[in-house]
Design a protein around this motif. Structure first.
Motif, PDB file in Angstrom:
ATOM      1  N   LEU A 131       0.748  -1.279   0.081  1.00  0.00           N
ATOM      2  CA  LEU A 131      -0.041  -0.002  -0.077  1.00  0.00           C
ATOM      3  C   LEU A 131       0.955   1.267   0.055  1.00  0.00           C
ATOM      4  CD1 LEU A 131      -2.605  -1.243   2.576  1.00  0.00           C
ATOM      5  CD2 LEU A 131      -3.150  -0.756   0.173  1.00  0.00           C
ATOM      6  N   GLU A 156      -8.208  -1.174  -1.675  1.00  0.00           N
ATOM      7  CA  GLU A 156      -6.756  -1.480  -1.409  1.00  0.00           C
ATOM      8  C   GLU A 156      -5.953  -1.713  -2.639  1.00  0.00           C
ATOM      9  OE1 GLU A 156      -6.582  -3.072   3.281  1.00  0.00           O
ATOM     10  OE2 GLU A 156      -7.140  -4.146   1.638  1.00  0.00           O
ATOM     11  N   ARG A 159      -5.465   1.481  -4.723  1.00  0.00           N
ATOM     12  CA  ARG A 159      -4.216   1.743  -4.323  1.00  0.00           C
ATOM     13  C   ARG A 159      -2.822   1.120  -4.491  1.00  0.00           C
ATOM     14  NH1 ARG A 159      -3.544   3.579   2.246  1.00  0.00           N
ATOM     15  NH2 ARG A 159      -1.322   4.227   2.090  1.00  0.00           N
ATOM     16  N   VAL A 160      -2.841  -0.200  -4.397  1.00  0.00           N
ATOM     17  CA  VAL A 160      -1.860  -0.996  -4.710  1.00  0.00           C
ATOM     18  C   VAL A 160      -1.474  -0.990  -6.042  1.00  0.00           C
ATOM     19  CG1 VAL A 160      -0.922  -3.321  -4.976  1.00  0.00           C
ATOM     20  CG2 VAL A 160      -2.022  -2.366  -2.779  1.00  0.00           C
TER      21      VAL A 160
END
Length: 301
Positions: A131, A156, A159-160
């Motif tokens: 992250l 997530e 975002r990753v």
């Protein structure tokens, strides 16, 4: 009528299940095989047999990325480092491999794995989160992210993927490989037993839902700004007699699913899977068969 020893054995088993139920409830996780991160199915006892059972499929997927000699490649979510030897071979002595995992013990295992091999590439292993990757913009020629996005919720994952794109040079490649739970089946048994189990679990956000997201990875890469995105689905099939590694992984995984399904009162005949060592179990049947789906999506930064 049960003997005293049988009654005692049954009580011990019930007590053990109760302890595990309590522990799982406290962790908020009923899937098992966690590392220190609390993420399910990330412990080396389950991850390494999985890699050993699926190695030909996994290494073929990695080879399809097109990693070149001399490149600097990141293994994002390296686990205990099973892919690192092949990555080191692909980049060669002029290349570099960086590896990162959230679990500190996995990072240590990955570093230890490579200490036992002749030097084939410069290697750095560290603990950290996908992250917030601890690398500068445009550091890598390619990123390999395998069996990791299944642990990320939708926010997530967005975002990753942004982080993977950030640390890859313009024109570099990002490859994401993960499971496609819709292709899981066992025979002789109800062929929809495992997929129905995942679908039931996917009624609420969490790990089960993320196991069914694999074949949508190409859309996620496009939304993250990658271009020239390509994707293929891999059907991994195992016929009896299963190898020891396949029996170990799939037997333990199915037993865990069976325990979870039984405790949750899910429909289906899970009893034959409860004991992974049962010689009469489906995976040890002369006509035993199990399949698992994987997806690899590759995009250009």
């Amino acid at each position: 009528m049960l003997t005293a020893d049988q009654k005692a054995a049954n009580q011990n088993a019930a007590d053990q299940n109760a302890r595990e139920d309590t522990q799982e409830a406290a962790q908020g996780n009923a899937w098992g095989y966690e590392t220190s991160t609390g993420l399910a199915f990330t412990h080396e006892d389950i991850v390494d047999p999985h890699f050993q059972a699926c190695a030909p499929y996994y290494l073929d997927a990695l080879d399809s990325v097109g990693v070149q000699p001399g490149w600097h490649v990141l293994d994002a979510g390296c686990g205990s480092g099973a892919f690192l030897p092949r990555l080191a071979d692909l980049v060669g002595p002029e290349g570099r491999v960086s590896a990162l995992d959230l679990a500190e013990e996995n990072a240590a295992l990955a570093a230890e794995r490579m200490r036992d091999r002749p030097a084939r590439a410069r290697l750095t292993v560290r603990q950290g989160s996908l992250l917030q990757l601890p690398y500068a913009d445009g550091t890598f020629d390619a990123v390999w992210c395998a069996n990791t996005t299944q642990y990320l919720d939708d926010a997530e994952l967005t975002r990753v993927l942004a982080e993977l794109r950030r640390v890859t040079r313009p024109g570099g490649r990002v490859a994401v490989k993960d499971v496609d739970g819709t292709l899981s089946t066992v025979r002789p048994a109800d062929p929809f037993l495992i997929t129905d189990f995942f679908r039931k679990g996917a009624e609420s956000p969490g790990y089960a839902r993320q196991l069914l997201r694999g074949r949508d990875l190409y859309r996620w890469l496009r939304a993250a700004g990658f271009t020239s995105v390509r994707q293929r689905t891999i059907l991994m099939e195992f016929h009896a007699p299963l190898s020891p590694a396949a029996l170990r992984f799939y037997g333990n995984a199915c037993a865990r699913f069976a325990r979870q399904a039984t405790r949750a009162g899910m429909p289906g005949d899970w009893a034959p899977f409860l004991d992974p060592d049962d010689p009469a179990g489906p995976l040890r049947d002369p006509n035993g068969y199990i399949s698992e789906g994987n997806v690899i999506a590759i995009g250009t930064a």
